[in-house]
Design an enzyme around this catalytic site. Structure first.
Site, PDB file in Angstrom:
ATOM      1  N   ASP A  92      -1.615  -1.017   5.924  1.00 26.74           N
ATOM      2  CA  ASP A  92      -1.831  -0.424   7.251  1.00 26.74           C
ATOM      3  C   ASP A  92      -3.288  -0.310   7.664  1.00 26.74           C
ATOM      4  OD1 ASP A  92      -2.022   1.658   5.174  1.00 26.74           O
ATOM      5  OD2 ASP A  92      -2.345   3.012   6.858  1.00 26.74           O
ATOM      6  N   ASP A 117      -0.121   5.187   0.965  1.00 29.18           N
ATOM      7  CA  ASP A 117      -0.323   6.122   2.075  1.00 29.18           C
ATOM      8  C   ASP A 117      -0.432   5.370   3.395  1.00 29.18           C
ATOM      9  OD1 ASP A 117      -0.831   8.776   0.599  1.00 29.18           O
ATOM     10  OD2 ASP A 117      -2.213   7.410  -0.393  1.00 29.18           O
ATOM     11  N   ASP A 149       0.865  -1.169   0.000  1.00 24.40           N
ATOM     12  CA  ASP A 149       0.000   0.000   0.000  1.00 24.40           C
ATOM     13  C   ASP A 149       0.911   1.232   0.000  1.00 24.40           C
ATOM     14  OD1 ASP A 149      -2.445   1.549   0.408  1.00 24.40           O
ATOM     15  OD2 ASP A 149      -1.694   1.841   2.448  1.00 24.40           O
TER      16      ASP A 149
END
Length: 230
Positions: free
Chosen positions: A171, A11, A9
């Site tokens: 995240d 961001d 991922d």
């Protein structure tokens, strides 16, 4: 690590982009006479995209607006964010060293993000990370995006990898759900933008720093075939 495909991922996983995303949100809302929103207040909404950040800002200001007005605010957000995408955003500590090590060990690296592809590519380029990845798959690269598994599958395919030797690193609940749907292991980063404690989402491994990722990946990749159909 040979022939593994590591899908990241963006961001909250590779890059701490909250300061610039929060600045864009505040810019979008600036003509509504709302007080500026602290970046940390918006942290848990980042994984859901710019529109969600705008709606959260409106909610905090006690406002509910029609979709057409939110679309206008999103246009303001994007007009500000694109040229200011990396003013304060930075790779997390240890990211570059870790990624270079994985490449040297024979891994393919890919980005799978719900950020628009043009913005993802611009952010990676501005931070000099673009040359590390074999593929970048944005929210508009395919007809579907995370948590749909075909987003991850497409990123692995673009990188020339094999899903049987792939691991997702993310995240948020969206990353973990996408990895589960694609039937690949997932590493959770507890320093990102999850809207719940990452441990409660039950990734296979949780890391707190990129120095921990190599050991985590080697554990997850044990027993997976080194070669296979793509």
């Amino acid at each position: 690590m040979q022939n593994a495909t590591l899908v990241f991922d963006l961001d909250g996983t590779l890059v701490d982009s909250l300061p610039d995303l929060a600045a864009a949100t505040n810019h979008a809302l600036s003509d509504l006479s709302l007080p500026a929103i602290p970046a940390e207040t918006l942290r848990r909404t980042v994984g859901f995209g710019a529109r969600r950040m705008i709606v959260e800002g409106l909610n905090l200001g006690g406002l509910t607006l029609p979709d057409a007005e939110i679309d206008r605010l999103l246009t303001r957000f994007l007009a500000y964010y694109e040229p200011n995408i990396a003013r304060l955003s930075r790779p997390y500590e240890g990211v570059v060293t870790a990624l270079e090590g994985f490449r040297e060990a024979g891994a393919r690296l890919a980005v799978c993000t719900n950020k628009r592809l043009s913005l993802a590519e611009r952010l990676l380029e501005e931070l000099s990370l673009d040359g590390l990845f074999a593929a970048v798959a944005g929210r508009d690269s395919f007809p579907v995006s995370k948590p749909h598994p075909d987003h991850i599958r497409g990123a692995v395919r673009m990188a020339g990898g094999n899903l049987a030797r792939a691991v997702m690193i993310g995240d948020t609940s969206i990353d973990i759900a996408a990895a589960r749907a694609a039937a690949i292991p997932v590493v959770g980063c507890d320093f990102g933008y999850s809207d719940a404690p990452i441990e409660t989402l039950k990734p296979d491994v949780v890391i707190s720093h990129y120095s921990e990722l190599d050991a985590a990946l080697r554990t997850l990749l044990v027993g997976t075939p080194a070669t296979g159909s793509h």
